[in-house]
Design an enzyme around this catalytic site. Structure first.
Site, short mmCIF file in Angstrom:
data_model
loop_
_atom_site.label_atom_id
_atom_site.label_comp_id
_atom_site.label_asym_id
_atom_site.label_seq_id
_atom_site.Cartn_x
_atom_site.Cartn_y
_atom_site.Cartn_z
N TYR A 42 11.88 -20.73 0.37
CA TYR A 42 11.26 -19.45 0.72
C TYR A 42 11.82 -18.35 -0.14
O TYR A 42 13.03 -18.29 -0.39
CB TYR A 42 11.56 -19.15 2.19
CG TYR A 42 11.00 -17.84 2.71
CD1 TYR A 42 9.63 -17.62 2.79
CD2 TYR A 42 11.84 -16.81 3.13
CE1 TYR A 42 9.12 -16.42 3.29
CE2 TYR A 42 11.34 -15.62 3.63
CZ TYR A 42 9.97 -15.44 3.71
OH TYR A 42 9.47 -14.26 4.21
N ASP A 57 14.03 -3.00 2.72
CA ASP A 57 12.73 -3.66 2.88
C ASP A 57 11.71 -2.65 3.41
O ASP A 57 11.31 -2.72 4.57
CB ASP A 57 12.92 -4.84 3.87
CG ASP A 57 11.71 -5.74 3.96
OD1 ASP A 57 10.80 -5.61 3.13
OD2 ASP A 57 11.68 -6.59 4.88
N ASP A 84 6.91 -14.41 0.46
CA ASP A 84 6.61 -13.26 1.31
C ASP A 84 5.81 -12.26 0.49
O ASP A 84 6.34 -11.64 -0.44
CB ASP A 84 7.94 -12.65 1.77
CG ASP A 84 7.78 -11.48 2.70
OD1 ASP A 84 6.64 -11.03 2.92
OD2 ASP A 84 8.81 -11.01 3.22
N ASP A 86 4.32 -9.61 1.81
CA ASP A 86 4.24 -8.36 2.58
C ASP A 86 2.80 -8.10 3.04
O ASP A 86 2.20 -8.95 3.66
CB ASP A 86 4.80 -7.19 1.76
CG ASP A 86 6.33 -7.25 1.64
OD1 ASP A 86 6.96 -7.95 2.45
OD2 ASP A 86 6.88 -6.63 0.73
N HIS A 111 2.81 -15.62 2.73
CA HIS A 111 2.41 -15.03 4.01
C HIS A 111 2.11 -13.57 3.79
O HIS A 111 2.75 -12.87 3.00
CB HIS A 111 3.40 -15.30 5.15
CG HIS A 111 4.75 -14.68 5.06
ND1 HIS A 111 4.98 -13.34 5.26
CD2 HIS A 111 5.95 -15.23 4.82
CE1 HIS A 111 6.26 -13.10 5.15
NE2 HIS A 111 6.89 -14.23 4.86
N GLU A 113 0.81 -10.00 6.02
CA GLU A 113 0.99 -9.50 7.39
C GLU A 113 0.05 -8.34 7.71
O GLU A 113 -0.53 -7.73 6.80
CB GLU A 113 2.45 -9.07 7.59
CG GLU A 113 2.81 -7.80 6.87
CD GLU A 113 4.31 -7.69 6.57
OE1 GLU A 113 4.97 -8.71 6.31
OE2 GLU A 113 4.80 -6.54 6.59
N CYS A 121 10.87 -3.99 8.02
CA CYS A 121 11.29 -5.30 8.54
C CYS A 121 10.64 -5.54 9.90
O CYS A 121 10.58 -4.63 10.73
CB CYS A 121 12.81 -5.31 8.65
SG CYS A 121 13.43 -6.64 9.72
N ARG A 156 0.67 -13.57 9.01
CA ARG A 156 1.73 -13.09 9.90
C ARG A 156 1.17 -11.94 10.73
O ARG A 156 0.51 -11.05 10.19
CB ARG A 156 2.92 -12.63 9.05
CG ARG A 156 3.90 -11.74 9.79
CD ARG A 156 5.14 -11.48 8.97
NE ARG A 156 5.75 -10.20 9.28
CZ ARG A 156 6.86 -9.73 8.75
NH1 ARG A 156 7.54 -10.47 7.88
NH2 ARG A 156 7.34 -8.54 9.07
N GLU A 186 5.45 -12.75 14.39
CA GLU A 186 6.74 -12.13 14.03
C GLU A 186 7.44 -11.57 15.27
O GLU A 186 6.79 -11.10 16.22
CB GLU A 186 6.49 -11.03 12.99
CG GLU A 186 7.72 -10.21 12.59
CD GLU A 186 8.81 -11.00 11.87
OE1 GLU A 186 9.22 -12.07 12.37
OE2 GLU A 186 9.28 -10.52 10.81
N ASN A 208 10.17 -17.61 12.81
CA ASN A 208 11.08 -16.94 11.88
C ASN A 208 12.43 -16.76 12.57
O ASN A 208 12.61 -15.87 13.39
CB ASN A 208 10.48 -15.59 11.48
CG ASN A 208 11.40 -14.78 10.58
OD1 ASN A 208 12.36 -15.30 10.01
ND2 ASN A 208 11.11 -13.50 10.45
C1 LIG Z 1 10.85 -12.45 6.89
C2 LIG Z 1 11.16 -11.11 6.36
O1 LIG Z 1 9.97 -10.38 6.20
C3 LIG Z 1 11.77 -11.22 4.96
O2 LIG Z 1 11.60 -10.28 4.18
O3 LIG Z 1 12.44 -12.20 4.69
C4 LIG Z 1 12.13 -10.30 7.24
C5 LIG Z 1 13.46 -10.97 7.46
C6 LIG Z 1 14.56 -10.05 7.99
O4 LIG Z 1 14.53 -8.84 7.68
O5 LIG Z 1 15.45 -10.56 8.65
C7 LIG Z 1 11.42 -9.97 8.55
O6 LIG Z 1 11.47 -10.78 9.49
O7 LIG Z 1 10.78 -8.90 8.60
#
Ligand SMILES: C[C@](O)(C(=O)O)[C@H](CC(=O)O)C(=O)O
Length: 297
Positions: A42, A57, A84, A86, A111, A113, A121, A156, A186, A208
């Site tokens: 991943y 993030d 990811d 986004d 994925h 979302e 996040c 997601r 999520e 997750n």
């Molecule tokens: C899955 C996730 O989008 C990621 O960027 O890896 C994050 C992981 C995290 O911030 O712990 C998320 O769950 O939003």
């Protein structure tokens, strides 16, 4: 015959339940994960932001930032890579571009979302989501853009924390209807929620299991009982690497030597082993024996 990355991801999903998909922050971490026996890797969006750019993030990183890291991993490791994406990096035409570019870069799955473009996040408060119809359009655009029909489109939904379980499940069903291959609910807080998603949709469900978030650290056994098909560990190794690195920096700075931390370090021999250093060297010696030798005048 060349088997596409998407096909390899689907094969891994058929082989292991739940399939452990482990985050690798860079190509070297991907080598470590591959040697450990994982069948799928991943690339975390939060990880690209934090580790490659040093930013949070918060939708700062671009598709190009992600593609750079994807290529570095897929160039060196054959395991299928889930990426990811986004919110898809823009409108529906950008979603299509994202899918095509990821396939070209060797990714196996993405994925996407239903947060607004200015995403955050999934485990933090204050998330906002787009309408179900807008997210359905994102999925349709992604499915339509596939240049490899085996490339996996995972939807997601961040709706659970924003609008509750029923809305999240309704959305999941609509996303499957639009062509999503896998559902990623999520910030799940109850094990039974996975079971309910799995019963509601006709496709696999991902859990997750990210640390220090809303979701308890359920084990593979617990998740298997809840009918989860994939388990994600997006940043586990990165968090550990970061804590270890900080400890080394502090020790060197405070004590003027790293001696105290030496036992926590990977040795040079281990590093070279994971890099297949000696195979590279042998090739160099056999194919190019004169390379690197001083030239005669
Ligand atoms: C899955 C996730 O989008 C990621 O960027 O890896 C994050 C992981 C995290 O911030 O712990 C998320 O769950 O939003």
């Amino acid at each position: 015959m060349i088997i596409s990355a998407g096909s390899r991801f689907r094969a891994a999903l058929a082989e292991e339940k739940p399939l452990q998909v482990v985050g690798c922050i860079n190509a070297y971490a991907a080598r470590l994960a591959a040697r450990t026996g994982f069948k799928a890797l991943y690339l975390s969006g939060g990880g690209v932001a934090a580790a490659s750019l040093g930013v949070p993030d918060l939708a700062i990183s671009t598709l190009d930032d992600v593609l750079t890291d994807v290529r570095r991993i897929t160039d060196i490791i054959d395991l299928p890579l889930l990426v990811d994406a986004d919110t898809g990096f823009g409108g529906v035409l950008n979603v299509a571009r994202t899918v095509k570019s990821l396939i070209k870069a060797g990714a196996a799955a993405l994925h996407i979302e239903d947060q607004v473009d200015a995403k955050r996040c999934g485990h933090l408060p204050g998330k906002m989501i787009v309408s179900e119809a807008q997210m359905v359009d994102r999925i349709k655009a992604a499915v339509d853009a596939r240049t490899d029909p085996r490339f996996v489109i995972m939807a997601r939904t961040d709706a659970l924390a924003v609008e509750g379980l029923q809305s999240a499940m309704d959305r999941a069903c609509a996303f499957v209807e639009a062509g999503a291959d896998i559902i990623f609910p999520e910030a799940v807080t109850e094990l039974d929620t996975y079971r309910r998603f799995a019963a509601a949709v006709s496709v696999p469900v991902l859990a997750n299991i990210t640390e220090f978030g809303a979701t308890p650290l359920y084990s593979v056994e617990e998740l298997a009982k809840a009918d989860v098909s994939l388990v994600l560990y997006p940043l586990s190794a990165f968090r550990a690497m970061s804590a270890a690195a900080l400890n080394v920096y502090r020790t060197i700075r405070n004590e003027g030597t790293q001696k105290k931390t030496i036992d926590t370090m990977q040795t040079r021999a281990e590093l070279y082993d994971f890099l297949d250093y000696h195979a590279y060297e042998e090739k160099l010696n056999v194919m190019f024996p004169e390379s690197g030798k001083p030239e005669d005048d």
